[in-house]
Design a protein around this motif. Structure first.
Motif, mmCIF file in Angstrom:
data_model
loop_
_atom_site.group_PDB
_atom_site.id
_atom_site.type_symbol
_atom_site.label_atom_id
_atom_site.label_comp_id
_atom_site.label_asym_id
_atom_site.label_seq_id
_atom_site.Cartn_x
_atom_site.Cartn_y
_atom_site.Cartn_z
ATOM 1 N N SER A 47 -12.526 7.974 -8.655
ATOM 2 C CA SER A 47 -11.678 6.998 -7.940
ATOM 3 C C SER A 47 -10.682 6.385 -8.922
ATOM 4 C CB SER A 47 -12.541 5.909 -7.303
ATOM 5 O OG SER A 47 -13.499 6.457 -6.434
ATOM 6 N N GLU A 106 -7.421 0.416 0.238
ATOM 7 C CA GLU A 106 -6.887 -0.022 -1.056
ATOM 8 C C GLU A 106 -7.366 -1.429 -1.376
ATOM 9 O OE1 GLU A 106 -3.045 0.944 -2.292
ATOM 10 O OE2 GLU A 106 -2.701 2.469 -0.757
ATOM 11 N N THR A 156 -4.142 5.461 -11.137
ATOM 12 C CA THR A 156 -3.120 5.823 -10.147
ATOM 13 C C THR A 156 -2.823 4.586 -9.316
ATOM 14 O OG1 THR A 156 -4.803 6.543 -8.545
ATOM 15 C CG2 THR A 156 -3.884 8.232 -10.006
ATOM 16 N N PRO A 157 -1.599 4.464 -8.803
ATOM 17 C CA PRO A 157 -1.257 3.250 -8.049
ATOM 18 C C PRO A 157 -1.944 3.158 -6.694
ATOM 19 C CG PRO A 157 0.578 4.800 -8.029
ATOM 20 C CD PRO A 157 -0.437 5.357 -8.978
ATOM 21 N N HIS A 158 -2.256 4.299 -6.075
ATOM 22 C CA HIS A 158 -2.854 4.309 -4.748
ATOM 23 C C HIS A 158 -3.932 5.386 -4.686
ATOM 24 C CE1 HIS A 158 0.320 1.647 -3.397
ATOM 25 N NE2 HIS A 158 1.220 2.517 -3.786
ATOM 26 N N HIS A 159 -4.597 5.448 -3.537
ATOM 27 C CA HIS A 159 -5.546 6.525 -3.306
ATOM 28 C C HIS A 159 -4.832 7.869 -3.392
ATOM 29 C CE1 HIS A 159 -9.374 4.748 -2.329
ATOM 30 N NE2 HIS A 159 -8.788 3.846 -1.563
ATOM 31 N N THR A 160 -5.531 8.850 -3.942
ATOM 32 C CA THR A 160 -4.949 10.188 -3.994
ATOM 33 C C THR A 160 -5.065 10.860 -2.620
ATOM 34 O OG1 THR A 160 -7.095 11.002 -4.792
ATOM 35 C CG2 THR A 160 -5.441 10.474 -6.448
ATOM 36 N N ASN A 182 -7.766 5.175 -8.653
ATOM 37 C CA ASN A 182 -7.014 3.984 -8.237
ATOM 38 C C ASN A 182 -7.787 2.706 -8.521
ATOM 39 O OD1 ASN A 182 -8.746 4.999 -5.984
ATOM 40 N ND2 ASN A 182 -8.097 3.093 -5.023
ATOM 41 N N THR A 197 0.839 -1.198 0.000
ATOM 42 C CA THR A 197 0.000 0.000 0.000
ATOM 43 C C THR A 197 0.875 1.250 0.000
ATOM 44 O OG1 THR A 197 -0.105 0.246 2.411
ATOM 45 C CG2 THR A 197 -1.690 -1.269 1.377
ATOM 46 N N LYS A 198 0.224 2.382 -0.100
ATOM 47 C CA LYS A 198 0.922 3.656 0.063
ATOM 48 C C LYS A 198 1.330 3.836 1.522
ATOM 49 C CE LYS A 198 -3.294 6.251 1.032
ATOM 50 N NZ LYS A 198 -4.169 7.376 0.642
ATOM 51 N N CYS A 201 -2.658 15.148 -10.412
ATOM 52 C CA CYS A 201 -2.035 14.651 -9.175
ATOM 53 C C CYS A 201 -0.691 15.310 -8.925
ATOM 54 C CB CYS A 201 -1.874 13.134 -9.260
ATOM 55 S SG CYS A 201 -3.441 12.221 -9.288
ATOM 56 N N GLN A 237 -6.926 1.616 -12.031
ATOM 57 C CA GLN A 237 -5.494 1.545 -12.278
ATOM 58 C C GLN A 237 -4.945 2.798 -12.976
ATOM 59 O OE1 GLN A 237 -7.340 -1.560 -13.435
ATOM 60 N NE2 GLN A 237 -7.266 -1.812 -11.219
#
Length: 905
Positions: free
Chosen positions: A493, A63, A500-504, A495, A50-51, A404, A498
């Motif tokens: 959303s 996530e 973005t790799p993680h939540h913003t 993430n 995870t981030k 982002c 795919q």
């Protein structure tokens, strides 16, 4: 993972939602806060991270992670780490769920207490050990007992810090003695082949003339044991790392002087006191683990044929696919396997067109068209996710990344403005972002996948035909999906898609929420757009977009993606990014092998080429056109003593690459195979090992251009079908039918008995040439002791009172199976015919040798049961005497047996 075993394939997959952690222990310093992240591990192999949530003891992750599991495993583990800038990240605690316990937590939010982790408790793998006890006569004539301990091999040892150089120590231990010996270190492998023998003296030499000393003393056996410890040789100052141990008492040799077995490694008990539960905090998880047991294709033929005819059934509500949507608790539950099934067989457009037309006919208000969570809506959603993911990426990803990275303030709610922020500047920032995303969406029509365009065309035509007086309904039917259910959720959303790799972060998430609301309203083409917003500040902001050019751009876009014409995919010149990430590659063209030949590079795959560079954004160091990829195959571990390696074979050479873990390796192999599958010069054979030291390690051929020695992995056409296994989806659909059997019975009429099947109307039965019985429907077993009617010709059959000219007969054979047969001319509703077949496919029944019917564990005296010819739509006793001992369609919990019918099916 697909494991082949006697025609059975087993697929493992896991879907995980990592929610949040709470009450983590404070950091031993003045700040007390921690920077935490969580990892997902198959045993000890990390497959997802995870981030990092900074400065929190209750970090929220939120996530999702999904993967196909390509190997066997014992534990699904979750580790919570505290990032340390100057030293190795420290483990706060872990959650380890045994594979056997995963069903207990299936699809339920569960709080797990974090458990203490120490190096001695983190073990995995197994050891193959051989013990032999023998009597030895020395040169002096004395006799002693010696133990030969042979450590043959190990399997599945963990990879620690990216490498595994294992060795073993073998110790004969007792109350007053300890003698240890050590194997050689095996470099770069977690499946070492030791095959080393160590000898230990068990009893002391004594006089050969004294026969009593040939006997082995029992008290000595009980006190001695062999201990094998596995270690990872490390160059770090912290010393070698413990991998696990096993202890074998020598009393196992009492019955026989030889003992050979596999042992799982166990953690070492170091006597440390464990912390109290709750001292390390807890972690909220939702885990969905699935095992699909898929049989060979012919077992699913009846169900497959029944489903594929769904689009042609009139009305479509009587089709098997629509029935599945009706019985499932959630429409999404049925939509996912149905869409994947129809995509695989190229029938998704006719099916969705049929159910969409039926829904449009039921709609009374054009303003509510396709606004509910119907089977149609869910099926189109799933189709867009599968067929439109690349389209979504190439359209939105650059703009999302810019938002982002730019991190501009865009808050337009006066109540939420931060100190120093200007409302006018924030509105301008947000307007620029909305304009940018609106522009890339409305100009992307030529890139929209053909399958989506065909579906949108059918929606448009059905809506226009139903509401001929409303000229805008054809746009509303399409925009309700492409804007409301496709682009807007992806912006909101990213993430989950795919992008973005993680939540913003919270500020970027707020910006994306405002953009998503505006884009959704722009795409809706509603007549009163400002009134669409509940918030006054959004209505004021929308005044920027009240110009006619925005409505015209939306209509032109919707016209383009809902046109009936086909476009050539090659006309889309812009490359589509398929996958990217860091991996380790072996330098190409070098003759001498060494560690310096392996370097970490950023790999990037598009539909045009496969490239790598030093880091993301740099110029490519190497570019491989897709048409030059001849094969993509796994590389045997023995080549470089490295795990998770694969090779991209080109005309001149092969590029050897190591992925980060087994899940990543499978993902890269799958996507590379997909894009190169249609290459005309694809290889039929390849070398599974590398060419080193002047020869191929697999076949020992000396020429580096020698033809391969193993067949290449079979592939599928390079389209959406590659990612879908039709038989696997058929198995999932069958499982849903079986799990909702009670609802199927209720749809037939009165639950429990076969007479309820006839309640909706009679149906014609026919006698075939040479048949000694009537076609009849065999219902599933009734409750114990309940009466049942059988269609076999039995003495004392009682005729039922039926209308004149229409006859039927039956008896009560008291075997708890119902087989009611009718002869006549009464038509039956199509839905009942379909339900008969579905119920038949989900009924457990055997046609036993000699003509006796029954189930596993139950034997009755009913007529010989089998499935009749599916094209006749009949079900009943076997029509051929030679088929009396054949198996009836036995489909229960994934087990299918061959069909017996008059057609010889």
């Amino acid at each position: 993972m697909a494991v082949e075993e006697e025609g059975l394939r087993v697929f493992q997959s896991v879907k995980i939602k990592i929610g949040e952690a709470k009450n983590l222990p404070t950091y031993p310093g003045p700040n007390k806060m921690r920077d935490c992240y969580c990892t997902v591990n198959l045993d000890r192999e990390e497959v997802f991270r995870t981030k990092i949530v900074e400065k929190s003891l209750c970090p929220f992750y939120g996530e999702d992670f999904y993967c196909e599991i390509p190997r066997s495993f014992r534990h699904l583990s979750f580790y919570v780490f505290d990032r340390d800038v100057f030293r190795r990240d420290s483990i706060i605690g872990k959650v380890a769920i045994q594979k056997e316990d995963l069903p207990k937590y299936h699809n339920r939010d569960t709080w797990f207490q974090l458990q203490h982790v120490d190096a001695d408790s983190e073990v995995q793998g197994k050891v193959h050990l051989d013990l032999r006890l023998s009597e030895v006569i020395t040169d002096t004539g004395a006799v002693c007992h010696k133990l030969a301990t042979r450590i043959l091999e190990c399997q599945g040892l963990p990879i620690v810090n990216g490498q595994c150089d294992p060795y073993a120590t073998v110790t004969l231990a007792g109350p007053c003695r300890s003698e240890a010996k050590k194997t050689k270190v095996k470099k770069k492998t977690n499946n070492p082949q030791f095959d080393e023998v160590f000898y230990f003296e068990v009893t002391r030499p004594c006089s050969y003339s004294r026969k009593s000393h040939f006997d082995f003393e029992e008290e000595d056996v009980d006190k001695l044991e062999i201990r094998v410890d596995l270690w990872n040789a490390s160059n770090l100052k912290f010393g070698d790392e413990f991998l696990g141990e096993l202890r074998v008492p020598l009393n196992v040799l009492r019955q026989s002087s030889c003992y050979e077995a596999w042992y799982f490694l166990q953690p070492r008990d170091n006597g440390s006191k464990s912390l109290k539960p709750g001292d390390l905090g807890s972690l909220r998880l939702n885990v969905v683990y699935t095992e699909d047991h898929v049989f060979s294709s012919n077992y699913y033929r009846p169900l497959r044929d029944l489903l594929l005819r769904s689009a042609d059934v009139e009305p479509v509500s009587a089709s098997a696919a629509h029935v599945l949507g009706e019985v499932c608790r959630e429409k999404q539950e049925a939509a996912v396997p149905l869409v994947r099934f129809f995509l695989h067989y190229g029938r998704v457009v006719p099916f969705i067109s049929a159910i969409a037309s039926a829904e449009v006919q039921r709609t009374q208000d054009p303003n509510t068209i396709f606004r509910g969570n119907s089977l149609t809506s869910k099926c189109i959603d799933e189709t867009m996710k599968l067929a439109g993911m690349h389209y979504l990426h190439v359209t939105l990803k650059p703009a999302i990344e810019e938002i982002c990275q730019g991190h501009k303030p865009c808050e337009i709610d006066p109540v939420k403005l931060k100190d120093g922020e200007s409302l006018e500047n924030n509105m301008e920032n947000l307007r620029q972002y909305v304009d940018r995303i609106f522009s890339v969406i409305t100009k992307s029509g030529v890139s929209c996948p053909t399958v989506m365009c065909d579906i949108f065309f059918s929606l448009r035509e059905a809506a226009a035909k139903r509401f001929q007086g409303d000229p805008d309904v054809r746009y509303a039917a399409v925009s309700s999906f492409i804007f409301l259910r496709f682009f807007a959720p992806a912006i909101l959303s990213p993430n989950l898609f795919q992008l973005t790799p993680h939540h913003t972060d919270p500020q970027t998430s707020r910006t994306l929420t405002l953009i998503s609301k505006t884009i959704q309203t722009l795409g809706s083409l509603s007549k009163s757009k400002s009134a669409s917003f509940k918030e006054s500040y959004m209505a004021a902001f929308y005044e920027f977009f009240n110009e006619q050019k925005y409505a015209d751009a939306v209509k032109n876009f919707l016209d383009l993606i809902s046109s009936s014409g086909r476009r050539d995919p090659k006309s889309v010149e812009q490359p589509i990014l398929l996958k990217e990430g860091f991996m380790i590659k072996r330098a190409q063209g070098r003759k001498r092998f060494g560690m310096k030949n392996f370097k970490k590079r950023w790999f990037r795959l598009t539909n045009h080429e496969f490239t790598y560079q030093r880091s993301k954004g740099d110029q490519p160091l190497c570019s491989i056109p897709i048409e030059n990829i001849l094969a993509v195959e796994r590389l045997e571990e023995e080549s470089f003593k490295m795990k998770n390696m694969f090779q991209v074979i080109q005309p001149e050479r092969a590029l050897y690459i190591q992925a980060n873990n087994c899940v990543e390796a499978k993902a890269w192999i799958d996507i590379l195979t997909k894009v190169s599958q249609s290459n005309k010069k694809r290889l039929a054979v390849y070398h599974p090992s590398a060419h080193l030291n002047g020869h191929w390690l697999c076949c020992r051929a000396s020429s580096d251009t020698a033809p391969g020695c193993s067949p290449c992995t079979g592939g599928l056409p390079a389209n959406i079908q590659l990612d879908i296994d039709g038989d696997r989806e058929a198995e999932r659909i069958y499982s849903l039918f079986h799990s909702y059997m009670s609802k199927l019975e209720k749809m037939q009429g009165r639950p429990g008995g076969c007479r309820a099947l006839a309640a909706g109307g009679r149906w014609p039965r026919r006698r075939l040439p040479g048949s000694q019985g009537h076609w009849s429907f065999l219902q599933r077993p009734l409750a114990l002791g309940a009466p049942a009617v059988c269609a076999c010709s039995h003495a004392g059959a009682e005729r039922e009172a039926l209308p004149a000219g229409q006859q039927a007969w039956g008896i009560d054979c008291r075997n708890r199976f119902c087989a009611l047969s009718y002869e006549g001319i009464w038509p039956r509703p199509p839905s009942h015919q379909v339900l008969e077949k579905i119920l038949c496919l989900t009924t457990s029944f055997f046609c036993l040798p000699g003509g006796g019917g029954g189930t596993r564990g139950h034997v009755g005296e009913c007529a010989r049961g089998t499935v009749g010819p599916w094209d006749r739509g009949t079900v009943g006793p076997c029509s051929r005497p030679e088929a009396a001992g054949a198996a009836w369609a036995h489909v229960i919990l994934g087990l299918s047996l061959p069909l017996c019918s008059a057609d010889g099916g």
